[in-house]
Design an enzyme around this catalytic site. Structure first.
Site, PDB file in Angstrom:
ATOM      1  N   CYS A  66     -26.436 -12.837 -21.004  1.00 28.38           N
ATOM      2  CA  CYS A  66     -26.144 -14.125 -20.395  1.00 28.38           C
ATOM      3  C   CYS A  66     -26.953 -14.367 -19.125  1.00 28.38           C
ATOM      4  O   CYS A  66     -26.928 -15.462 -18.577  1.00 28.38           O
ATOM      5  CB  CYS A  66     -24.644 -14.267 -20.122  1.00 28.38           C
ATOM      6  N   CYS A 124     -23.443  -7.333 -18.922  1.00 33.20           N
ATOM      7  CA  CYS A 124     -22.175  -7.557 -18.226  1.00 33.20           C
ATOM      8  C   CYS A 124     -21.163  -6.511 -18.659  1.00 33.20           C
ATOM      9  O   CYS A 124     -20.989  -6.263 -19.848  1.00 33.20           O
ATOM     10  CB  CYS A 124     -21.570  -8.911 -18.603  1.00 33.20           C
ATOM     11  N   GLY A 167       0.783  -1.229   0.000  1.00 37.43           N
ATOM     12  CA  GLY A 167       0.000   0.000   0.000  1.00 37.43           C
ATOM     13  C   GLY A 167       0.815   1.280   0.000  1.00 37.43           C
ATOM     14  O   GLY A 167       0.265   2.368  -0.166  1.00 37.43           O
ATOM     15  N   CYS A 199     -18.776 -12.427 -19.944  1.00 38.22           N
ATOM     16  CA  CYS A 199     -20.100 -12.586 -20.548  1.00 38.22           C
ATOM     17  C   CYS A 199     -20.040 -13.604 -21.684  1.00 38.22           C
ATOM     18  O   CYS A 199     -20.884 -14.485 -21.798  1.00 38.22           O
ATOM     19  CB  CYS A 199     -20.582 -11.239 -21.067  1.00 38.22           C
ATOM     20  N   CYS A 237     -27.786  -9.524 -16.588  1.00 36.87           N
ATOM     21  CA  CYS A 237     -27.290  -9.216 -17.924  1.00 36.87           C
ATOM     22  C   CYS A 237     -28.310  -9.658 -18.962  1.00 36.87           C
ATOM     23  O   CYS A 237     -28.814 -10.772 -18.917  1.00 36.87           O
ATOM     24  CB  CYS A 237     -25.967  -9.924 -18.145  1.00 36.87           C
TER      25      CYS A 237
END
Lengths: 371, 288
Positions: free
Chosen positions: B243, B265, B30, B271, B240
């Site tokens: 899909c 998606c 970090g 997807c 979606c």
């Protein structure tokens, strides 16, 4: 001949200007105006934008005369602009009627009407093209022919379709406020000096003629943290818009009587900026506002930076320099900033002598106190 | 005057310098390690930090995937892929599981990453304290002193103002309980994917000249209060339209014919995978 004793200044200037001409001519090559017009498009656009004068030919001449210096070219154009009378003001330009060459949105993937990449450097790799060192007119002709042939198989649509504005979709959802068009006569910053606090029309004019680099820098400063505006680009569009003027002697405002006086190519940007507003219950709520940027020709960076600064200045905030209209508007003009900086090259003998005297006196007194 | 490009664009000295900064970043999760960011053939802010990491790490046998906003075919992803391939000749892929290097802008793929993969995120603004402090000199000191009151106060002010936290993408995270980090502008939806990630996550900011990292299996927690917990984006229970998947990050699109809002998606390769596997099931069952 000495420069300092003033005498001889005339001859020194003559010699200096001759030398300048020599520097431009010594390579024995001539840059044609038409070469600049056809190959230096973005420079021409920038000069027109910063000088508030839409004339590609004159901009090209200014570039040639200024040997490619933006500062000089804009200076020449602005000075020339002063010799031109203002005959008319155009009618409000309807940007919706733009013949779009390029239109992208960074906010939505599938904008109604679709994304149109047009011509852009954005997706090129900035690797020096050594091939350009020996460009061949014959090869270029062949490339052009092939390109045109490949286009001829594409069928064009039967009618002209205008692209809807991306923001209209969000307006319908109530995410943007709908405003009545403000048809008040805009301030003309070339005819009236800026008075603070100023109007939005004046701010937009000063910014659109601002120096590209300066407008970009201040916009960037706001993005980086020295400002509070970090927008998402709703829509960037580049294309030509028609300009009309009203009949000079008629008072009725029939659009049919207007004169079409030509078209200008512009870049227009609408940026979406989330802001805090008071709702009907007087509570803080989040809403989107638009930052607006527009300039002559294709100069997307400047137009986007302008849209950021437009929002910054709509929301004054003394904590940030980019939200201070005096700070931004008084410092982005090319002619004003470069002129005053370069004036430092002028003789300052008298003022410096006076300063020198002061410093010497203070130093002397200082030592006197110490001893 | 002509010059041939070196393997992976950079000279070996530059790659070494970037790798050295990367190693330091991995060692201090970090923490933003400054590095001598190079000028690249793509514009600053278009992924030069990620690109520099990719080019310093990539070898001939690597398989690269580049995504921008969830899509492999997005203009910027295509442009970056083209540049890396032209200078290295490496194999490219759209399939998340086949890639060992994944450079991404604004998304972590939906498919969980593995320990054999490295995710490289492009970062525009690496400094999580920038919204509260414009000066770089001061923010650096605040990190050193573990002074994150500004970040907490920002969230607190939002709660006071709007009744809830109103961060967008790039919701700040605590890494390994020490440094507060900008997770790159990934949606809040992707923040939890960083927590104990099996893959090494590297973050590169070219313009701001910083490299930082989340090593594998490191704790990454989104900043939140006990009574105002962290929440990811919601899609109103939509799925979606192609899909049918519901538990992924969705794009909001406007159907041009009907003018209605539809969802799809955002991760296009995910997807496609979903559609393909459905198709396969369909085919096998019909043959059976």
């Amino acid at each position: 001949m000495g420069y300092v004793p003033v005498k001889g200044g005339t001859q020194a200037i003559d010699a200096s200007i001759k030398r300048l001409t020599y520097e431009r001519l010594k390579g024995q090559e001539i840059l044609e105006i038409k070469t600049i017009l056809s190959t230096m498009g973005s420079m021409v656009d920038q000069v027109m934008s910063e000088s508030s004068l839409y004339s590609p030919e004159l901009a090209a001449l200014a570039i040639k005369q200024g040997e490619g210096s933006m500062e000089e070219a804009v200076f020449l154009m602005r000075a020339h602009r002063s010799t031109l009378p203002r005959h008319y003001y155009s009618e409000t330009v309807e940007v919706e009627t733009m013949l779009v060459e390029r239109r992208i949105s960074a906010s939505f993937k599938d904008i109604p009407g679709g994304q149109l990449l047009g011509a852009t450097y954005d997706y090129t790799h900035r690797l020096l093209d050594f091939g350009m060192m020996e460009e061949n007119a014959e090869v270029n002709r062949k490339w052009l022919q092939d390109y045109r042939d490949s286009l001829s198989v594409i069928q064009s649509g039967q009618e002209v379709v205008y692209f809807p504005k991306v923001v209209d979709y969000l307006r319908e959802e109530g995410l943007f406020e709908t405003f009545e068009p403000d048809n008040a006569q805009p301030t003309d910053v070339t005819k009236q000096s800026l008075q603070f606090p100023t109007t939005r029309s004046a701010r937009l004019q000063v910014m659109t003629r601002g120096q590209t680099g300066a407008v970009t820098s201040f916009g960037y400063a706001s993005l980086r943290g020295y400002g509070e505006v970090h927008p998402t680009v709703g829509e960037v569009r580049v294309g030509k818009v028609p300009i009309y003027t009203a009949h000079p002697n008629k008072t009725d405002l029939d659009p049919e009587d207007q004169f079409y006086i030509g078209e200008i190519r512009i870049t227009e940007v609408e940026s979406f900026v989330p802001v805090t507003v008071k709702n009907t219950n007087n509570e803080d709520a989040l809403e989107f506002e638009i930052g607006y940027g527009v300039c002559y020709g294709q100069n997307e960076t400047k137009a986007i930076a302008m849209s950021i600064l437009d929002q910054c200045l709509e929301h004054p905030n003394t904590e940030f320099p980019t939200h201070d209209e005096e700070f931004v508007l008084l410092h982005i003009d090319s002619v004003e900033s470069t002129g005053f900086i370069s004036h430092l090259k002028l003789p300052h003998y008298v003022t410096f002598q006076s300063k020198l005297d002061s410093i010497r006196q203070v130093k002397k007194e200082g030592t006197a106190v110490e001893s | 005057m002509r010059a041939n490009t070196h393997f992976a664009f950079f000279d070996e000295g530059s790659k070494k310098e970037i790798r050295r900064a990367t190693l330091k970043a991995v060692a201090i999760p970090g923490y933003q390690v400054p590095f001598a960011s190079r000028e690249m053939p793509i514009a600053r802010g278009w992924g030069t930090g990620g690109l520099q990491l990719t080019l310093s790490l990539i070898g001939q046998s690597d398989v690269l995937k580049v995504i921008d906003q969830g899509a492999d075919e997005s203009v910027n992803a295509v442009s970056i892929k083209k540049l890396v391939q032209e200078t290295t000749g490496v194999q490219l892929t759209d399939q998340t599981e086949n890639a060992d290097l994944i450079q991404s802008r604004h998304r972590i793929p939906e498919v969980p990453l593995t320990k054999d993969q490295i995710l490289i995120l492009q970062v525009p603004i690496p400094e999580p304290l920038r919204p509260v402090e414009a000066s770089e000199y001061k923010t650096k000191r605040m990190h050193a002193e573990d002074d994150y009151s500004g970040a907490w106060l920002m969230l607190f002010e939002q709660i006071v103002k709007y009744g809830k936290t109103a961060t967008y993408a790039d919701h700040p995270v605590y890494v390994n309980g020490r440094y507060v980090m900008a997770p790159s502008p990934i949606p809040r939806f992707d923040n939890p994917k960083m927590h104990h990630s099996e893959a090494l996550i590297l973050l590169g900011a070219g313009r701001e000249k910083k490299i930082y990292a989340v090593p594998p299996y490191t704790a990454v927690e989104s900043l939140a209060f006990d009574d105002y917990p962290f929440a990811v984006e919601s899609f109103n229970g939509q799925g979606c339209r192609l899909c049918g998947t519901g538990d992924v990050f969705l794009d909001e699109l406007i159907d041009q014919e009907t003018g209605k809002t539809v969802y799809q998606c955002n991760d296009t390769s995910y997807c496609m995978d979903q559609l393909n596997s459905k198709e396969k099931v369909g085919v096998t069952s019909s043959y059976a």
